[in-house]
Design a protein around this motif. Sequence first.
Motif, short mmCIF file in Angstrom:
data_model
loop_
_atom_site.label_atom_id
_atom_site.label_comp_id
_atom_site.label_asym_id
_atom_site.label_seq_id
_atom_site.Cartn_x
_atom_site.Cartn_y
_atom_site.Cartn_z
N PRO A 275 -5.94 5.31 1.96
CA PRO A 275 -5.92 5.42 3.42
C PRO A 275 -6.05 6.87 3.88
CG PRO A 275 -3.69 5.23 2.62
CD PRO A 275 -4.58 5.10 1.41
N LYS A 276 -6.20 7.03 5.17
CA LYS A 276 -6.17 8.37 5.76
C LYS A 276 -4.71 8.74 5.96
CE LYS A 276 -8.11 11.01 9.62
NZ LYS A 276 -8.94 10.94 10.85
N PHE A 277 -4.34 9.94 5.54
CA PHE A 277 -2.96 10.40 5.68
C PHE A 277 -2.85 11.28 6.92
CE2 PHE A 277 -3.66 9.57 1.18
CZ PHE A 277 -2.61 8.70 0.90
N ILE A 278 -1.92 10.91 7.79
CA ILE A 278 -1.78 11.60 9.07
C ILE A 278 -0.32 11.98 9.28
CG2 ILE A 278 -2.13 11.43 11.57
CD1 ILE A 278 -4.20 9.23 11.04
N SER A 279 -0.08 13.26 9.53
CA SER A 279 1.29 13.72 9.80
C SER A 279 1.55 13.72 11.30
CB SER A 279 1.52 15.11 9.23
OG SER A 279 0.71 16.07 9.86
N PHE A 280 2.79 13.45 11.67
CA PHE A 280 3.13 13.33 13.09
C PHE A 280 4.61 13.60 13.30
CE2 PHE A 280 4.05 9.31 11.16
CZ PHE A 280 5.18 8.83 11.81
N VAL A 281 5.01 13.66 14.56
CA VAL A 281 6.41 13.80 14.96
C VAL A 281 6.70 12.71 15.98
CG1 VAL A 281 8.04 15.26 16.23
CG2 VAL A 281 6.51 16.29 14.54
N SER A 282 7.76 11.93 15.75
CA SER A 282 8.05 10.81 16.66
C SER A 282 9.48 10.84 17.19
CB SER A 282 7.80 9.48 15.96
OG SER A 282 8.74 9.27 14.92
N GLY A 283 10.18 11.93 16.97
CA GLY A 283 11.57 11.96 17.42
C GLY A 283 12.45 11.05 16.58
N PHE A 284 12.21 11.03 15.26
CA PHE A 284 13.01 10.28 14.29
C PHE A 284 12.87 8.76 14.43
CE2 PHE A 284 15.33 14.02 15.93
CZ PHE A 284 15.05 14.89 14.89
N ALA A 285 11.79 8.33 15.06
CA ALA A 285 11.59 6.88 15.24
C ALA A 285 10.94 6.24 14.01
CB ALA A 285 10.72 6.63 16.48
N TYR A 286 10.03 6.95 13.37
CA TYR A 286 9.30 6.39 12.22
C TYR A 286 9.18 7.45 11.13
CZ TYR A 286 7.87 2.33 14.97
OH TYR A 286 7.86 1.17 15.70
N GLN A 287 9.34 7.00 9.88
CA GLN A 287 9.16 7.92 8.76
C GLN A 287 7.81 7.75 8.10
OE1 GLN A 287 11.40 7.55 4.95
NE2 GLN A 287 12.05 9.66 5.34
N MET A 288 7.40 6.52 7.83
CA MET A 288 6.16 6.31 7.09
C MET A 288 5.48 5.00 7.51
SD MET A 288 5.89 7.54 3.21
CE MET A 288 6.35 9.17 3.77
#
Length: 344
Positions: free
Chosen positions: A136-149
Amino acid sequence: MIDNVKHRQIYLIFLFAIAFISCKQDNRPDVSHINLDIKIDRFDKSLYANKSKNPSEVDRQMAKNYGFFYDDYIHRMIGSPEYSNDQVLNTLFKDQAYTDLTKDVDSIFPNLKLQEAGLTETFKYIKYYYPKAKIPKFISFVSGFAYQMPVGDNYLGIGLDMFLGKDSKFYKAIVQSVPLYLSRRFTPEYIVPRVAETYAHEELFVEPDENHTLLSKMIFQGKILYFLDQVLPESTTDSIKIGYSTEQLEWAKQFEGDIWAYFLENNYLYETDYQKIQVFLSEGPFTPGLGENRNSAPKLGTWTGWQIVRKYMEENPNVTLQQLMADQDAQKILNQSKYKPKQK
């Protein structure tokens, strides 16, 4: 004469060192011919760089560049379908907490070269064993601790705010929703193992619906961990693979025989009541019923399943990794493992 003896000793030591290194390297297949260079798309940087622009313009650009991931990010990770994309972005960009968190993430992860190298090595091994595996395409993000992976349509997201280091000030502030026994694993070195584990669970080895007994679930989870043994960089410790502290790993090793005796004496292996068996498989600070003063390691069913599978592969060297992962006969794997750890 003395000098000649010393030279011979040094030469022999050198030969032993070369042999040792060669043996260690020969334990794994050669994947140097597999052409792969994984990059992680820094959505977190791209989004933050546009925070001063018009939300509608940013929305169009992000939707074009990130497709399904962006839609999931806006509507599931940080917002909801009731609000328009512009509204979600406008609220996010004005939130000081978002700014503070993103700056902290950027200071800890100015780049992801180390993680990209680890993923490249890991997925070369995965492609060696499963050539048709779709990366898959690997995408880094910030969600305010809502989702890790999160896993979505052709992407696997990496929530960098969930890997800031166990002493991050942010984790101490959210301890009510994210207990310390979980956040202690929110460290950079966990990124590659968690990606590999998530990919294995979601893309390669979906747990069969008929897995109802504790034994079947133990063996399934054990196979996943054995798979990680084969594909993760060799420097990855067992404690990081399973998510144990050093002390928890040592506890599990020390009392391996007692753990197994506990399962047998209480007839847990063939138990199907999920409420009874989930305590041996789920995350937690310890495993209820085992150890004194709550000092046991957590998810000891998973740990034991891992040891059974390792013993099975040791006893059956002709079984390939692919054959192991396809084999759903947990009882056979247990029987042929000859697993009988000694009690303390």
